[in-house]
Write a protein that holds these residues in place. Structure first.
Motif, PDB file in Angstrom:
ATOM      1  N   VAL A 126       0.858  -1.179   0.000  1.00 25.11           N
ATOM      2  CA  VAL A 126       0.000   0.000   0.000  1.00 25.11           C
ATOM      3  C   VAL A 126       0.896   1.232   0.000  1.00 25.11           C
ATOM      4  N   GLY A 127       0.305   2.344  -0.307  1.00 25.56           N
ATOM      5  CA  GLY A 127       1.052   3.596  -0.298  1.00 25.56           C
ATOM      6  C   GLY A 127       0.482   4.579  -1.284  1.00 25.56           C
ATOM      7  N   ARG A 128       1.066   5.749  -1.297  1.00 26.11           N
ATOM      8  CA  ARG A 128       0.625   6.780  -2.212  1.00 26.11           C
ATOM      9  C   ARG A 128       0.861   6.328  -3.643  1.00 26.11           C
ATOM     10  N   TYR A 129       0.008   6.787  -4.545  1.00 26.93           N
ATOM     11  CA  TYR A 129       0.207   6.420  -5.938  1.00 26.93           C
ATOM     12  C   TYR A 129       1.486   7.066  -6.460  1.00 26.93           C
ATOM     13  N   ARG A 130       2.084   6.420  -7.448  1.00 22.86           N
ATOM     14  CA  ARG A 130       3.333   6.839  -8.061  1.00 22.86           C
ATOM     15  C   ARG A 130       4.507   6.805  -7.093  1.00 22.86           C
ATOM     16  N   THR A 131       4.555   5.740  -6.235  1.00 18.68           N
ATOM     17  CA  THR A 131       5.711   5.586  -5.328  1.00 18.68           C
ATOM     18  C   THR A 131       6.473   4.295  -5.621  1.00 18.68           C
ATOM     19  N   GLY A 132       6.149   3.627  -6.707  1.00 22.89           N
ATOM     20  CA  GLY A 132       6.909   2.438  -7.092  1.00 22.89           C
ATOM     21  C   GLY A 132       6.478   1.165  -6.401  1.00 22.89           C
ATOM     22  N   LYS A 133       5.202   1.073  -5.965  1.00 23.06           N
ATOM     23  CA  LYS A 133       4.733  -0.142  -5.289  1.00 23.06           C
ATOM     24  C   LYS A 133       4.786  -1.357  -6.205  1.00 23.06           C
ATOM     25  N   SER A 134       4.326  -1.171  -7.447  1.00 30.11           N
ATOM     26  CA  SER A 134       4.221  -2.291  -8.383  1.00 30.11           C
ATOM     27  C   SER A 134       5.584  -2.888  -8.708  1.00 30.11           C
ATOM     28  N   PHE A 135       6.624  -2.054  -8.716  1.00 29.82           N
ATOM     29  CA  PHE A 135       7.965  -2.560  -9.005  1.00 29.82           C
ATOM     30  C   PHE A 135       8.390  -3.577  -7.951  1.00 29.82           C
ATOM     31  N   ASN A 160       4.702   1.623   1.305  1.00 23.69           N
ATOM     32  CA  ASN A 160       5.739   2.207   0.454  1.00 23.69           C
ATOM     33  C   ASN A 160       5.611   3.737   0.458  1.00 23.69           C
ATOM     34  N   SER A 161       6.726   4.395   0.756  1.00 20.93           N
ATOM     35  CA  SER A 161       6.729   5.874   0.745  1.00 20.93           C
ATOM     36  C   SER A 161       7.999   6.365   0.071  1.00 20.93           C
ATOM     37  N   MET A 162       8.080   7.644  -0.118  1.00 19.64           N
ATOM     38  CA  MET A 162       9.201   8.232  -0.838  1.00 19.64           C
ATOM     39  C   MET A 162      10.096   9.062   0.087  1.00 19.64           C
ATOM     40  N   SER A 163      11.378   8.996  -0.181  1.00 21.95           N
ATOM     41  CA  SER A 163      12.410   9.908   0.357  1.00 21.95           C
ATOM     42  C   SER A 163      12.786   9.623   1.799  1.00 21.95           C
ATOM     43  N   THR A 164      11.920   9.919   2.754  1.00 20.99           N
ATOM     44  CA  THR A 164      12.269   9.778   4.167  1.00 20.99           C
ATOM     45  C   THR A 164      11.033   9.409   4.969  1.00 20.99           C
ATOM     46  N   ILE A 165      11.305   8.978   6.220  1.00 25.19           N
ATOM     47  CA  ILE A 165      10.191   8.768   7.160  1.00 25.19           C
ATOM     48  C   ILE A 165      10.096  10.049   7.978  1.00 25.19           C
ATOM     49  N   TRP A 210       7.965  -1.220   6.264  1.00 24.67           N
ATOM     50  CA  TRP A 210       7.965   0.131   5.671  1.00 24.67           C
ATOM     51  C   TRP A 210       9.140   0.196   4.715  1.00 24.67           C
ATOM     52  N   THR A 211       8.813   0.461   3.449  1.00 26.32           N
ATOM     53  CA  THR A 211       9.866   0.627   2.444  1.00 26.32           C
ATOM     54  C   THR A 211       9.934   2.096   2.052  1.00 26.32           C
ATOM     55  N   VAL A 212      11.163   2.627   2.110  1.00 26.16           N
ATOM     56  CA  VAL A 212      11.382   4.038   1.774  1.00 26.16           C
ATOM     57  C   VAL A 212      12.142   4.084   0.458  1.00 26.16           C
ATOM     58  N   ARG A 213      11.488   4.637  -0.575  1.00 20.93           N
ATOM     59  CA  ARG A 213      12.089   4.674  -1.893  1.00 20.93           C
ATOM     60  C   ARG A 213      12.848   5.978  -2.113  1.00 20.93           C
ATOM     61  N   ASP A 214      13.866   5.882  -2.988  1.00 20.16           N
ATOM     62  CA  ASP A 214      14.690   7.055  -3.336  1.00 20.16           C
ATOM     63  C   ASP A 214      15.248   7.719  -2.083  1.00 20.16           C
ATOM     64  N   PHE A 215      15.703   6.873  -1.197  1.00 15.09           N
ATOM     65  CA  PHE A 215      16.264   7.370   0.080  1.00 15.09           C
ATOM     66  C   PHE A 215      17.681   7.901  -0.190  1.00 15.09           C
ATOM     67  N   PHE A 230      15.709   2.269   0.045  1.00 12.06           N
ATOM     68  CA  PHE A 230      16.182   1.989  -1.306  1.00 12.06           C
ATOM     69  C   PHE A 230      16.767   3.254  -1.918  1.00 12.06           C
ATOM     70  N   ASP A 231      17.917   3.098  -2.517  1.00 14.10           N
ATOM     71  CA  ASP A 231      18.463   4.193  -3.306  1.00 14.10           C
ATOM     72  C   ASP A 231      17.610   4.381  -4.547  1.00 14.10           C
ATOM     73  N   GLN A 232      17.819   5.511  -5.207  1.00 11.71           N
ATOM     74  CA  GLN A 232      17.136   5.718  -6.477  1.00 11.71           C
ATOM     75  C   GLN A 232      17.654   4.672  -7.455  1.00 11.71           C
ATOM     76  N   PRO A 233      16.761   3.934  -8.163  1.00 11.75           N
ATOM     77  CA  PRO A 233      17.199   2.803  -8.978  1.00 11.75           C
ATOM     78  C   PRO A 233      18.003   3.209 -10.217  1.00 11.75           C
ATOM     79  N   THR A 234      17.700   4.347 -10.758  1.00 10.73           N
ATOM     80  CA  THR A 234      18.374   4.774 -11.987  1.00 10.73           C
ATOM     81  C   THR A 234      18.240   6.287 -12.106  1.00 10.73           C
ATOM     82  N   SER A 235      18.734   6.784 -13.194  1.00 14.14           N
ATOM     83  CA  SER A 235      18.662   8.237 -13.389  1.00 14.14           C
ATOM     84  C   SER A 235      17.228   8.661 -13.608  1.00 14.14           C
TER      85      SER A 235
END
Length: 591
Positions: free
Chosen positions: A44-53, A129-134, A176-181, A234-239
């Motif tokens: 679960v999480g906000r849309y466009r946060t990379g959950k499906s990946f 799933n969330s972005m950047s930081t907690i 809790w997964t933090v993306r583009d950390f 998670f670090d940003q996966p790519t550019s």
């Protein structure tokens, strides 16, 4: 089916344009086919946060769940992907990708709450799933946790405070997964783990001001409802320019650190992810999970709050009813396969019934769910008993039909003889008994007559006893009639002899009479002849006298006649003279 691998995800719970939730029958059918325990991971999480990946990574595929490359939410409702568990062959991994929370196009907070609540209810591991930081904003974005008690009930009765203590044991493990950390995991100058980073972000502040209460509320809910927690960064996966085409990138196009972090995340889920359990620690199979989804969605659509206790009761009813149905079907199928109607003995049928009833009960025990009062087990027993009674009756009917058909076939020729009256004579009864005994022996020698063979034979013989009695009575009547005929014949013979004797006597009498009559006639004839001779003599004498008298009379008559003739001639002459005289005077002539 023990386990299965779907080629691609399928919608499990659709979210219509009117924000009405609907279970997909095709997905439910897939779940019902999975008899293995399931490890259910929902993201679960906000849309466009990379959950499906993340879900695709867990499925071992680069594509599957739609990643999307625009600002629009791709996933609507809850999508499901069932794959064999990578390291636990006796389990199935069920991945649930949910519609993004906070979609500005939808603008329905209640619908988001239901999507989140369903994820919590169905999952054994919940990935947020969330972005950047907690940050505090990130924690506050998890506002759906604070509403859980409004959307999920543990017990059908009782206040929410009492229920709140029970949530922790029933809710899924929280990841809790933090993306583009991009920050350093350092606290007070010391390196910390991602888990420590999460726990530090969930620390409560002391005080009772409204601001502090608002700060503590989501943290208290997360700590209370999800005592088991884990964090991955998670670090940003790519550019940034490649983020819109993640599905097309190879591993070489992705960050090595990101790939390692994704691998660690997947390995953790594979190794530590628990089997889905429901109230009282009951293990959920795919079939259970599908039933729960239907129960929860139906409750939501009906305007009520999904209740775990009610769900368990309803699930128990569904599963136990299905277990009764499956077990009864198993019993019917086995009996249908192995029972050859009619059976030779009751024991043969009873033994099969006993064996398959036992196996049906064993199958029920494997499939049954919370049948603590044995209500459904007793229902199965009653159903099996009723089915056995039906089979028993059919066995009797088949035996009866076969025996009657056989007896009728064997009795046809004998019946023909009876109808033709062949036995209606002296000795006919013994012959009938012999023929009937032959039929009985032929009947007894025929196999597979079934359990009614003796009863049908006895009944048959009882019915034919009237025929035998009739033949015997007829024989007695015939014997009596023959006796009477013999007596009558003797009487007739006596009467005939007497008649013949009387006739002989009559003939003798007639002969004597005839002889007497003949003698009389002869005597009379002699007398007549003698009389005739005497008469002739008398006549001749009389004739002679008569002739003499006639002659004498003739002579006398002649003389008289001559005299008279002369007189008459004289008279005639006189008359003529008179006539002649008279005529001359009157011119008349009389000749």
């Amino acid at each position: 089916m023990q386990s299965m691998e779907m080629k691609k995800p399928i919608c499990l719970i659709a979210n219509t344009v009117d924000n009405i939730l609907q279970c997909n029958p095709e997905a439910l059918e897939i779940l019902r086919s999975i008899s293995q325990p399931v490890v259910v991971v929902a993201v679960v999480g906000r849309y466009r946060t990379g959950k499906s990946f993340l879900m695709n990574q867990l499925a071992g595929h680069k594509s599957g769940f739609s990643l999307g490359s625009t600002i629009q939410s791709e996933t609507k409702g809850i999508w499901m992907w069932c794959v064999p568990h990578p390291i636990k062959p006796n389990e199935t991994l069920v991945l649930l990708d949910t519609e993004g929370l906070g979609d500005v196009e939808k603008g329905d907070q209640t619908n988001d709450n239901w999507i989140f609540a369903l994820s919590v209810l169905l999952a054994s591991t919940l990935v947020y799933n969330s972005m950047s930081t907690i940050s505090n904003d990130a924690v506050e974005q998890l506002q759906y946790v604070t509403e859980l008690t409004k959307y999920i009930k543990v017990n059908a009765e009782g206040d929410q405070t009492e229920e709140a203590a029970l949530y922790a044991g029933l809710f899924p493990f929280f990841v809790w997964t933090v993306r583009d950390f991009s920050l350093q995991l350092v606290l007070d100058g010391k390196p910390i783990t991602a888990d420590e980073y999460l726990e530090n972000s969930l620390k409560l502040k002391y005080g009772d001001t409204e601001r502090i209460k608002r700060f503590n509320l989501p943290r208290e809910c997360i700590r209370k409802f999800f005592p088991g927690r884990k964090c991955f960064v998670f670090d940003q996966p790519t550019s940034p320019r490649n983020m819109s085409k993640m599905e097309q990138l190879s591993d070489s196009d992705l960050s090595a650190d990101f790939l390692q972090q994704a691998k660690e995340f997947c390995n953790y889920i594979y190794n530590e992810g628990k089997i889905k359990t429901i109230k009282e620690g009951i293990t959920a199979t795919g079939k259970f999970l599908g039933s729960l989804a239907v129960l929860y969605v139906d409750a939501i659509n009906s305007g009520t709050v999904p209740c775990l206790e009610n769900a368990v009761s309803a699930l128990a009813q569904i599963e136990n009813s299905a277990a009764v149905k499956d077990s009864l079907s198993y019993y019917k199928e086995k009996m249908s396969q192995d029972v050859s109607f009619p059976t030779d003995t009751t024991e043969e049928l009873s033994d099969l019934h006993g064996n398959y009833e036992k196996e049906a009960l064993e199958l029920f025990m494997k499939q049954s769910f919370k049948d603590s009062d044995h209500q459904y087990q007793e229902e199965l027993k009653r159903s099996v008993k009723a089915e056995y009674e039906s089979i028993f009756l059919k066995n009797e009917e088949e035996s009866t039909k076969r025996c009657l058909s056989l007896l009728q076939q064997l009795y046809t020729q004998l019946e023909k003889k009876v109808n033709e009256g062949i036995f209606m004579r002296q000795g006919g009864y013994q012959q009938y008994k012999g023929d009937l005994e032959g039929i009985v022996n032929q009947y007894k020698s025929q196999p597979r007559k079934g359990i009614k063979a003796d009863a049908i034979l006895l009944n048959f013989l009882g019915e034919k006893e009237n025929v035998g009695t009739s033949i015997l009575n007829a024989e007695k009547v015939i014997a009596e009639r023959e006796r009477q005929l013999a007596v009558q014949r003797i009487r007739q013979e006596t009467m005939e002899r007497e008649r013949r004797a009387a006739e002989e006597e009559q003939r003798e009498l007639q002969q004597r009479l005839a002889q007497q009559e003949k003698a009389n006639r002869e005597m009379m004839e002699r007398c007549r002849q003698q009389a005739e001779v005497e008469r002739q003599k008398c006549i001749a004498a009389q004739n002679a006298v008569l002739e003499a008298k006639l002659k004498e009379q003739q002579a006398s008559i002649t003389a008289v006649f001559q005299n008279e003739t002369k007189c008459m001639e004289t008279q005639i002459q006189d008359l003529r003279h008179q006539v002649s005289y008279s005529g001359s005077g009157s011119d008349c002539v009389i000749l």
